[in-house]
Design a protein around this motif. Structure first.
Motif, PDB file in Angstrom:
ATOM      1  N   ASN A  90       0.836  -1.205   0.000  1.00  0.00           N
ATOM      2  CA  ASN A  90       0.000   0.000   0.000  1.00  0.00           C
ATOM      3  C   ASN A  90       0.870   1.254   0.000  1.00  0.00           C
ATOM      4  O   ASN A  90       1.711   1.426   0.883  1.00  0.00           O
ATOM      5  N   ILE A 104      -1.148  -0.757  -4.378  1.00  0.00           N
ATOM      6  CA  ILE A 104      -2.477  -0.202  -4.103  1.00  0.00           C
ATOM      7  C   ILE A 104      -2.315   1.234  -3.626  1.00  0.00           C
ATOM      8  O   ILE A 104      -1.438   1.532  -2.818  1.00  0.00           O
ATOM      9  N   ILE A 117      -3.548   4.236  -1.502  1.00  0.00           N
ATOM     10  CA  ILE A 117      -4.366   4.607  -0.343  1.00  0.00           C
ATOM     11  C   ILE A 117      -4.337   6.127  -0.237  1.00  0.00           C
ATOM     12  O   ILE A 117      -3.275   6.729  -0.380  1.00  0.00           O
ATOM     13  N   LEU A 130      -5.696  -0.031  -8.325  1.00  0.00           N
ATOM     14  CA  LEU A 130      -6.744  -0.130  -7.295  1.00  0.00           C
ATOM     15  C   LEU A 130      -6.602   1.070  -6.356  1.00  0.00           C
ATOM     16  O   LEU A 130      -5.521   1.345  -5.863  1.00  0.00           O
ATOM     17  N   VAL A 188      -8.107   3.377  -2.985  1.00  0.00           N
ATOM     18  CA  VAL A 188      -8.855   3.307  -1.735  1.00  0.00           C
ATOM     19  C   VAL A 188      -8.854   4.680  -1.072  1.00  0.00           C
ATOM     20  O   VAL A 188      -7.797   5.299  -0.926  1.00  0.00           O
ATOM     21  N   ILE A 218      -9.885   6.692   2.380  1.00  0.00           N
ATOM     22  CA  ILE A 218     -10.335   6.667   3.780  1.00  0.00           C
ATOM     23  C   ILE A 218     -10.854   8.062   4.092  1.00  0.00           C
ATOM     24  O   ILE A 218     -10.086   9.002   4.267  1.00  0.00           O
ATOM     25  N   ASP A 241     -12.069   3.113  -6.072  1.00  0.00           N
ATOM     26  CA  ASP A 241     -12.689   1.790  -6.115  1.00  0.00           C
ATOM     27  C   ASP A 241     -13.341   1.469  -4.774  1.00  0.00           C
ATOM     28  O   ASP A 241     -14.411   0.887  -4.718  1.00  0.00           O
ATOM     29  N   VAL A 242     -12.645   1.825  -3.712  1.00  0.00           N
ATOM     30  CA  VAL A 242     -13.137   1.519  -2.364  1.00  0.00           C
ATOM     31  C   VAL A 242     -13.245   2.810  -1.566  1.00  0.00           C
ATOM     32  O   VAL A 242     -12.267   3.549  -1.443  1.00  0.00           O
ATOM     33  N   LYS A 243     -14.448   3.072  -1.067  1.00  0.00           N
ATOM     34  CA  LYS A 243     -14.675   4.233  -0.217  1.00  0.00           C
ATOM     35  C   LYS A 243     -14.873   3.760   1.214  1.00  0.00           C
ATOM     36  O   LYS A 243     -15.750   2.938   1.477  1.00  0.00           O
ATOM     37  N   ILE A 244     -14.081   4.302   2.109  1.00  0.00           N
ATOM     38  CA  ILE A 244     -14.189   3.943   3.527  1.00  0.00           C
ATOM     39  C   ILE A 244     -14.562   5.195   4.317  1.00  0.00           C
ATOM     40  O   ILE A 244     -13.679   5.878   4.847  1.00  0.00           O
ATOM     41  N   THR A 292      -4.596   9.659  10.318  1.00  0.00           N
ATOM     42  CA  THR A 292      -3.738   8.680  10.993  1.00  0.00           C
ATOM     43  C   THR A 292      -3.980   7.275  10.442  1.00  0.00           C
ATOM     44  O   THR A 292      -3.068   6.448  10.426  1.00  0.00           O
ATOM     45  N   LEU A 293      -5.194   7.027   9.982  1.00  0.00           N
ATOM     46  CA  LEU A 293      -5.491   5.700   9.424  1.00  0.00           C
ATOM     47  C   LEU A 293      -4.906   5.546   8.030  1.00  0.00           C
ATOM     48  O   LEU A 293      -4.509   4.445   7.640  1.00  0.00           O
ATOM     49  N   ARG A 300      -1.389   4.655   8.865  1.00  0.00           N
ATOM     50  CA  ARG A 300      -1.274   3.294   9.422  1.00  0.00           C
ATOM     51  C   ARG A 300      -1.458   2.221   8.346  1.00  0.00           C
ATOM     52  O   ARG A 300      -0.878   1.147   8.418  1.00  0.00           O
ATOM     53  N   ALA A 301      -2.297   2.540   7.359  1.00  0.00           N
ATOM     54  CA  ALA A 301      -2.591   1.556   6.313  1.00  0.00           C
ATOM     55  C   ALA A 301      -1.467   1.447   5.287  1.00  0.00           C
ATOM     56  O   ALA A 301      -1.443   0.508   4.493  1.00  0.00           O
ATOM     57  N   GLU A 334       5.773   7.156  13.749  1.00  0.00           N
ATOM     58  CA  GLU A 334       5.525   5.704  13.724  1.00  0.00           C
ATOM     59  C   GLU A 334       6.631   4.955  12.977  1.00  0.00           C
ATOM     60  O   GLU A 334       6.506   3.747  12.721  1.00  0.00           O
TER      61      GLU A 334
END
Lengths: 147, 147, 147, 147
Positions: free
Chosen positions: B2, B32, B34, B55, B57, B59, B73-76, B86-87, B90-91, B114
């Protein structure tokens, strides 16, 4: 009113003393001290606040809060690691950064992105952070702004 | 793997093009993408990635994801506001910052705290951030590091 | 549309088969499968979705995502432990609970408190959860509701 | 030690009185009361604790904490909505649930999934929750367990 003091979990003696004085002033003004609950700048600020019978709150990174310093009235273990930094900022009306490294930088960036006022003492020089030379000056900035 | 692309929700055309190219390269490498899912640099990177059938994503800060760009493609949706930053970090295995303001600064600070690698293109100049002049160079830094 | 499948990280073979079938149906309807990314019911649903070339997303409790099952297109490690359950729910338009223990209970409670529809197959019997006898029935409930 | 009292933001008078008594007992034992900071059961418990000069902490769902009840020493606004429920649980050594609806259910499920002890008074009947008939009994359960 909640004042967050953020800064390194290790710090020079000079900044420990500054943070301790800052904690005293926060307590004297009747404000609540919010911090990450750990050692270094956080401990110093809590110690100062407790010297003046203030109220201290630590929002801690671990699940069990074992990293808590000895001057916390309220320990809030979160298990969030450094994500707890964002909660320290969210809980605060004003943020004072004393020295500090990347964790502190994340708190400054997050606070400014959420539109909160940040005062820096020997911390990251970021546009938007109000610089103060002393704890007294930092507290003056807050008092002026609250008016 | 990612790769997070972080940067302003508004940006100069120059950085939009850089982020788009970066998205293309991420997709071509089979990684991917993010991101925070919004407009500006995030949209540009997603658009680039979709150009190359990658792909993507997002967040997202809101509860309903209505701020999503059109190339996800992906909605969070998270309802976390800027805590979602922060996510994103982290991802991610690597973070590339393109331009950006305080939100980006919070992501850089958080990523470095981190222990994650951050590459910057025209972004905040922070010690520890690896500077790259072009998207190609940013991708080279990642590939070198993965080896 | 995002459909979350929640349930135990260990489960009876019967529920593994139900979750796998559910994943297939989710994919066939062109929906995205969101889950906690782990073994058991989560793995089964992902496996089913991948059988039908669906898209699978795992929002993982650990920092490094090592608990990820083998059928995830997108791995989102969070380092949040079980707090990630709340993100699975926030990301979902509908939640289907298959069997499950306390983690699943927290997801059901959280989903209902946020006003989201929950369908249960052999899961906790909680007022407000729509019971379904089969994966097909669960999917019918969703399709009826979307109309 | 931190004791969380969780329960509905609206509740029957009977449960308000129970929560108030519970708050008194928590304060008398020198424990800190943690709650979601709002009205109903949370307010009642805080009121009871303040009657006995206890320390009360509210972890609030909104950004600005405007929903805070009038008996909080420490207000921690989070902007997390109901995700703040998970922080109430993480901060607590023991959780006492008084009555309550879906939010309370999410807290019970989350607490049990994290291996924390939950005592229920007129709340959800979930296997693993220790039932108590009165606040006195709930406090006895905690004291027995701490030994």
């Amino acid at each position: 009113m909640n004042i967050a003091v953020v800064g390194g979990s290790t710090c020079l003696k000079k900044y420990y003393q500054i943070a301790e004085k800052l904690g005293e002033l926060i307590a004297r003004n009747g404000w609540i001290l919010i911090c990450g609950g750990g050692p270094g700048v956080m401990e110093a600020a809590c110690r100062g606040a407790k010297n003046k019978r203030g109220l201290t709150v630590g929002i801690l990174p671990s699940y069990d809060g074992k990293e808590a310093n000895n001057y916390l009235d309220v320990k809030i273990p979160t298990g969030l690691g450094f994500i707890r930094n964002t909660l320290v900022v969210r809980a605060a009306d004003y943020i004072v950064a004393v020295s500090g490294k990347y964790g502190t930088l994340s708190e400054i960036g997050f606070a400014l992105s959420e539109g909160k006022k940040v005062i820096g003492i020997g911390s990251w020089q970021i546009e938007g952070v109000k610089e103060a030379a002393t704890p007294e000056q930092a507290v003056e900035v807050i008092k002026e702004d609250v008016k």
